[in-house]
Design an enzyme around this catalytic site. Structure first.
Site, PDB file in Angstrom:
ATOM      1  N   HIS A 138       0.830  -1.221   0.000  1.00  0.00           N
ATOM      2  CA  HIS A 138       0.000   0.000   0.000  1.00  0.00           C
ATOM      3  C   HIS A 138       0.856   1.260   0.000  1.00  0.00           C
ATOM      4  O   HIS A 138       0.413   2.309   0.456  1.00  0.00           O
ATOM      5  CB  HIS A 138      -0.947   0.044   1.214  1.00  0.00           C
ATOM      6  CG  HIS A 138      -1.653  -1.245   1.495  1.00  0.00           C
ATOM      7  ND1 HIS A 138      -2.900  -1.534   1.003  1.00  0.00           N
ATOM      8  CD2 HIS A 138      -1.256  -2.339   2.193  1.00  0.00           C
ATOM      9  CE1 HIS A 138      -3.261  -2.755   1.407  1.00  0.00           C
ATOM     10  NE2 HIS A 138      -2.276  -3.262   2.126  1.00  0.00           N
ATOM     11  N   SER A 168      15.369  21.972 -15.409  1.00  0.00           N
ATOM     12  CA  SER A 168      14.175  22.792 -15.633  1.00  0.00           C
ATOM     13  C   SER A 168      14.607  24.135 -16.199  1.00  0.00           C
ATOM     14  O   SER A 168      15.659  24.652 -15.840  1.00  0.00           O
ATOM     15  CB  SER A 168      13.437  22.989 -14.309  1.00  0.00           C
ATOM     16  OG  SER A 168      12.634  24.155 -14.376  1.00  0.00           O
ATOM     17  N   LYS A 178      16.306  21.945 -10.093  1.00  0.00           N
ATOM     18  CA  LYS A 178      15.613  20.726 -10.495  1.00  0.00           C
ATOM     19  C   LYS A 178      16.464  19.781 -11.327  1.00  0.00           C
ATOM     20  O   LYS A 178      17.230  20.184 -12.177  1.00  0.00           O
ATOM     21  CB  LYS A 178      14.368  21.088 -11.321  1.00  0.00           C
ATOM     22  CG  LYS A 178      13.299  21.794 -10.505  1.00  0.00           C
ATOM     23  CD  LYS A 178      12.307  20.830  -9.913  1.00  0.00           C
ATOM     24  CE  LYS A 178      11.530  20.136 -10.970  1.00  0.00           C
ATOM     25  NZ  LYS A 178      10.134  19.957 -10.656  1.00  0.00           N
ATOM     26  N   GLU A 229       9.801   9.039 -16.659  1.00  0.00           N
ATOM     27  CA  GLU A 229       8.408   9.446 -16.907  1.00  0.00           C
ATOM     28  C   GLU A 229       7.951   9.026 -18.300  1.00  0.00           C
ATOM     29  O   GLU A 229       6.808   8.573 -18.494  1.00  0.00           O
ATOM     30  CB  GLU A 229       8.276  10.966 -16.760  1.00  0.00           C
ATOM     31  CG  GLU A 229       8.507  11.463 -15.347  1.00  0.00           C
ATOM     32  CD  GLU A 229       8.667  12.979 -15.317  1.00  0.00           C
ATOM     33  OE1 GLU A 229       9.812  13.456 -15.341  1.00  0.00           O
ATOM     34  OE2 GLU A 229       7.645  13.676 -15.292  1.00  0.00           O
TER      35      GLU A 229
END
Ligand code: ARG
Length: 463
Positions: free
Chosen positions: A161, A282, A288, A295
């Site tokens: 979970h 970024s 970043k 992704e």
């Protein structure tokens, strides 16, 4: 404003007349040019067989076979002029062959049809992709094995979970993916084996009256046998459906792993550092480092599963034998295969380059009362409690630690005795995460010795 070249029915929307629209919907050359190599391989095998059977002369077969190599080199060098008017790769190649060698070119199509031709070409292409997927999966498994071997003993939290469950090892987590990708590999191997029957010589649908030798062409093209029913041979696209099914399951696995890497590389988790080579910055936030490769791999399932659904839908309800609907098979499979191979390669690079953050993994493993099960097991083993009672006692100890704002190993023995007076100092041995993972020696468990045994087994299997 309409003139003769515009469309009388749809006015300005279509600049072209109806014949051109027919050509546009009918032609597949825009994408099936990718089958050129397989088409020429199939035709060369067919020509050799026609000569061996005395259906065409040796001289004609020789001219055809050599001419086809010339056409192939023109295609590979980029000088070949593809024509939409010639519909597809089969007609484009044959037309050019006629220009190159003249009259014998017209004898090539004896005893076959574009229906068995396209089924053969496409199957050869998909078979190559199954091989490429198997190779890509093996490279990924090897990268995972290297991670697992290095980190067989590194402790990290195991989750259910996405809540801390029990400590596991880094190696164990990597090896879970080895098992998943191994099943993907076996699905491609299995599909490859089943697809390996030759449609060539099924002709349009009924076979042919020419004395062809389908065993000979099957063998020349690396098939195990000719397909036994000509109707089935030209209408079967199971090989593409199976490829897409295996690719979809594999893409699901890739997306699950990619998701973990996205989570693990976040500032909140810091379980793993991805390399600069597989990250991006970024344009506005200088701090970043984004896991773009992960992704994108996570997203590839969208188009791969989409291709699978598309082709299943095209094939559903088609009567025997060939229908032009089946021309819609190729773009889906091309796109799915391209993206699967890219995703596998990117994942392999990312896994090879990534660095597990051992200290953070260990600290996370030790938080969240992750050794509570070990404590309950100790109560069963050492004090003879039934497991249900031990579960209850442990729950009370967890509640006590939570109230005190400490972890289980930080409770004093006296505190513990207020919950169950049989508890002895020996309990502290099982409360460390290292002892927890070391104790899980059951087959397939997370103990470092088990992980090392699984790594050794897979290294041998892949060698
Ligand atoms: N371009 C066609 C396809 O991809 C080749 C087969 C054409 N056969 C036919 N009977 N029109 O399916």
């Amino acid at each position: 404003m309409t003139d003769k070249t515009s469309n009388a029915m749809w006015g300005g929307r279509f600049a072209a007349g109806p014949d051109a629209i027919m050509e546009a919907i009918n032609a597949s050359i825009g994408y099936d040019k990718r089958l050129a190599k397989q088409d020429i391989e199939g035709s060369r095998a067919h020509a050799a067989m026609l000569a061996a059977q005395g259906i065409i002369t040796d001289n004609d077969a020789k001219a055809i076979r050599e001419g086809l190599l010339t056409v192939l080199s023109e295609i590979e060098s980029g000088e070949f002029q593809f024509s939409t008017a010639l519909e597809d790769i089969h007609m484009n190649v044959e037309a050019r062959l006629k220009e190159v060698i003249g009259e014998p070119a017209g004898r090539l199509h004896t005893g076959r049809s574009r229906n068995d031709q396209v089924a053969t070409d496409f199957k050869l292409w998909v078979r190559d992709q199954a091989d490429a997927a198997i190779e890509g999966l093996e490279a990924l498994m090897n990268a995972l094995l290297a991670q697992a071997e290095a980190g067989a003993g590194w402790v990290m939290p195991g989750f259910t979970h996405l809540q801390t469950a029990q400590p596991v090892t880094w190696g164990h987590h990597m090896m879970a993916y080895v098992e998943m990708f191994a099943r993907d590999r076996s699905r491609f191997q299995d599909a490859r084996k089943r697809m390996n029957e030759s449609p060539l010589g099924a002709a349009a649908l009924a076979g042919t009256g020419f004395p062809i030798d389908r065993h000979m062409t099957a063998q020349a093209l690396g098939f195990d046998a000719p397909a036994a029913n000509s109707l089935d041979a030209v209408s079967d696209r199971d090989f593409a459906l199976e490829f897409l099914s295996a690719a979809s399951i594999c893409a699901v696995h890739l997306s699950r792993f990619a998701e973990e890497l996205v989570i693990w590389s976040s500032a909140q988790f810091r379980f793993v550092a991805l390399s600069d080579r597989f990250s991006t910055g970024s344009s506005i936030m200088p701090q970043k480092k984004n896991p773009d490769a992960a992704e994108l791999i996570r997203a590839k399932i969208g188009r791969i599963l989409g291709a699978m659904v598309a082709l299943f839908t095209v094939m559903k309800g088609l009567p025997l034998a060939y229908s032009k609907d089946m021309q819609e098979d190729k773009e889906q499979v091309f796109d799915a295969a391209d993206n699967l191979m890219l995703a596998l390669a990117a994942m392999t690079g990312m896994v090879s380059d990534m660095t597990a953050q051992q200290d953070n993994l260990r600290a996370a493993a030790a938080s969240g009362f992750s050794t509570a099960t070990d404590l309950a097991d100790w109560l069963v083993r050492e004090l003879g409690l039934p497991f249900r009672d031990a579960h209850h006692v442990t729950g009370a100890l967890v509640a006590m630690a939570e109230a005190k704002g400490c972890d289980l190993p930080e409770l004093s023995l006296d505190d513990m005795k207020t919950v169950h007076d049989g508890i002895t100092v020996g309990v502290f041995d099982v409360l460390t995460v290292e002892n927890s993972v070391a104790s899980r020696t059951s087959y397939g468990g997370t103990a470092p010795e088990q992980v090392r045994a699984q790594v050794a087994r897979w290294k041998e299997a892949l060698a």
